[in-house]
Scaffold this active site. Structure first.
Site, PDB file in Angstrom:
ATOM      1  N   SER A 236       0.841  -1.194   0.000  1.00  0.00           N
ATOM      2  CA  SER A 236       0.000   0.000   0.000  1.00  0.00           C
ATOM      3  C   SER A 236       0.880   1.248   0.000  1.00  0.00           C
ATOM      4  O   SER A 236       2.115   1.161   0.065  1.00  0.00           O
ATOM      5  CB  SER A 236      -0.934  -0.016   1.209  1.00  0.00           C
ATOM      6  N   TYR A 237       0.260   2.413  -0.043  1.00  0.00           N
ATOM      7  CA  TYR A 237       0.987   3.683  -0.142  1.00  0.00           C
ATOM      8  C   TYR A 237       1.998   3.803   0.989  1.00  0.00           C
ATOM      9  O   TYR A 237       1.641   3.679   2.167  1.00  0.00           O
ATOM     10  CB  TYR A 237      -0.005   4.846  -0.090  1.00  0.00           C
ATOM     11  N   PRO A 238       3.293   4.054   0.660  1.00  0.00           N
ATOM     12  CA  PRO A 238       4.328   3.975   1.696  1.00  0.00           C
ATOM     13  C   PRO A 238       4.575   5.261   2.475  1.00  0.00           C
ATOM     14  O   PRO A 238       5.468   5.300   3.317  1.00  0.00           O
ATOM     15  CB  PRO A 238       5.577   3.602   0.880  1.00  0.00           C
TER      16      PRO A 238
END
Length: 454
Positions: free
Chosen positions: A335-337
């Site tokens: 997922s978005y880091p």
């Protein structure tokens, strides 16, 4: 047939989203700026047939700067930059010709769907894109909504289709917050950079004073580093002494005991305690205590913790770690880091994430055991209101990701497994001894219930 223009933040992201929404049937062509591609396909939008054009920008379209005459250092007092100097928006990278590219692709389009990153910077880029394309788009009919915002945190089929089915609107207040930050950075940074560069010019022979920049964030951070460096340099080590005893029982190996007094800073005093202990040839067991303890499962993973572990345990610097994490994100593996949140919402499907890992032989056995026993709810962390914690989104192998990509992905996956596992439980045994007049002790740990993900 209506035409829908869709804009992502990076070319690689645009291609991934287009492949998912077109189910792999899109055609691609280069845009006029040569940096961004356009992916065309047909589908349905708002209940009617539509033609889709998916493209991207390359980060910010516009940047903030002072108007021309205020960029002359010799004619402008740095103090004027705080109040009198007007600012203007310019193309962030004129060579990309991004505004013209967007306007060409927007011609004849009826709707726009903005797939920019779901943070304040992404929200700001939404309005930069809109400023460029709205004059070129078809005029809306009455009060018909023509601008849509997609909210997503991972590049997976489920997340992208969910975002497409729940389109909202861009948030102007968040975009304005970025505008305010950009203006503060510009005014403060330029004013102080000019002031201190002129101040230090010629004052120190070994100082390169051609440009001494000031950043509202970087300069305080540098201050913290200097303060820590000064503390290290001014630290004066002081010699101290400890006593350790080794005891033997039969043919067993020696057992090392720790001194209950800890340490002394006087050698003669230490020698006195050694002499007192040596009056006895035996160590007497005074007590044995056992206590069950637990090491809590970790909080869900956010960016700061990921960077800390990557640096301390994986030998990967922060910049390199984020580059690897961004690649894993755009390829749909995590997922978005970039997130400050380390708490999963109650409706987050933890089981579905774990099921994705049952095909990976590295930890398939542990995953199946977790699913069979039932998942533990992750510890409650803090919700910063941005993105969910960093989470593995689909199974992968080292061959797919490469060395560094795999090591970071493996850590992220094992960390997630640990968040839904039981706490690690162990039995701590402590034995108290007396040798002469001195007290010693030793302790050991026996694992009772390991945490599978750790």
């Amino acid at each position: 047939m209506k035409t829908v223009l869709m804009v992502a933040e990076k070319p690689s992201l645009a291609l991934s989203i287009a492949k998912i929404l077109s189910k792999g049937s899109c055609s691609s062509r280069k845009g006029l700026n040569g940096a961004c591609s356009v992916h065309d396909y047909q589908g349905s939008f708002q209940g009617q047939a539509a033609r889709f054009k998916m493209t991207s920008v390359c980060g910010h379209v516009l940047s903030l700067d002072f108007i021309g005459k205020y960029n002359d250092w010799d004619k402008v007092d740095p103090a004027e930059l705080f109040s009198q100097a007007p600012t203007e928006k310019k193309e962030a990278n004129p060579k990309l010709n991004m505004v013209k590219f967007l306007q060409v692709e927007a011609r004849g389009c009826d709707y726009v769907v903005l797939w920019l990153d779901c943070d304040k910077e992404g929200e700001n880029i939404c309005f930069e894109v809109l400023d460029a394309i709205e004059p070129a788009m078809n005029a809306p009919r009455g009060r018909e909504q023509t601008v849509f915002r997609a909210k997503f945190s991972s590049i997976t089929d489920t997340d992208i289709w969910k975002a497409m089915s729940q389109l909202g609107e861009p948030n102007r207040n968040e975009a304005l917050a970025v505008d305010a930050r950009q203006e503060l950075d510009l005014r403060i940074g330029c004013a102080f950079t000019r002031f201190q560069t002129k101040y230090f010019q010629g004052k120190y022979g070994n100082l390169d004073s051609s440009l001494i920049s000031f950043g509202p964030c970087q300069t305080p951070t540098l201050g913290f580093c200097v303060e820590r460096h000064d503390k290290i340099q001014s630290f004066k080590p002081e010699t101290y002494w400890v006593i350790q005893a080794k005891v033997f029982k039969g043919k067993d190996g020696p057992l090392t005991l720790d001194w209950d007094r800890g340490r002394v800073f006087d050698r003669e005093a230490g020698q006195m305690f050694v002499n007192l202990a040596k009056t006895s040839r035996e160590a007497r067991v005074e007590s044995v205590s056992k206590k069950e303890k637990a090491k809590q499962r970790p909080l869900a993973l956010n960016t700061v913790e990921m960077l800390r572990v990557a640096s301390s345990s994986l030998g990967m610097g922060p910049q390199h770690t984020m580059q690897v994490a961004e690649r894993l994100y755009t390829q749909g593996y995590i997922s978005y880091p970039r997130t400050e949140t380390n708490h999963y919402h109650e409706n987050f499907d933890l089981k579905e994430v774990l099921l994705q890992q049952t095909s990976n032989p590295m930890w398939a056995q542990e995953v199946r055991a977790l699913l069979a026993a039932g998942l533990n709810r992750p510890r409650k962390g803090s919700d910063a209101g941005d993105h969910p914690p960093i989470t593995p989104m689909r199974a992968a192998s080292e061959a797919e990701l490469g060395s560094d990509g795999w090591r970071l992905y493996e850590y992220i996956t094992r960390h997630f497994m640990a968040t839904v596992s039981e706490d690690c439980k162990y039995l701590q045994t402590t034995i108290e001894f007396s040798i002469g007049t001195e007290a010693f002790s030793c302790s050991g740990k026996t694992l009772i219930s390991p945490a599978p993900g750790l």
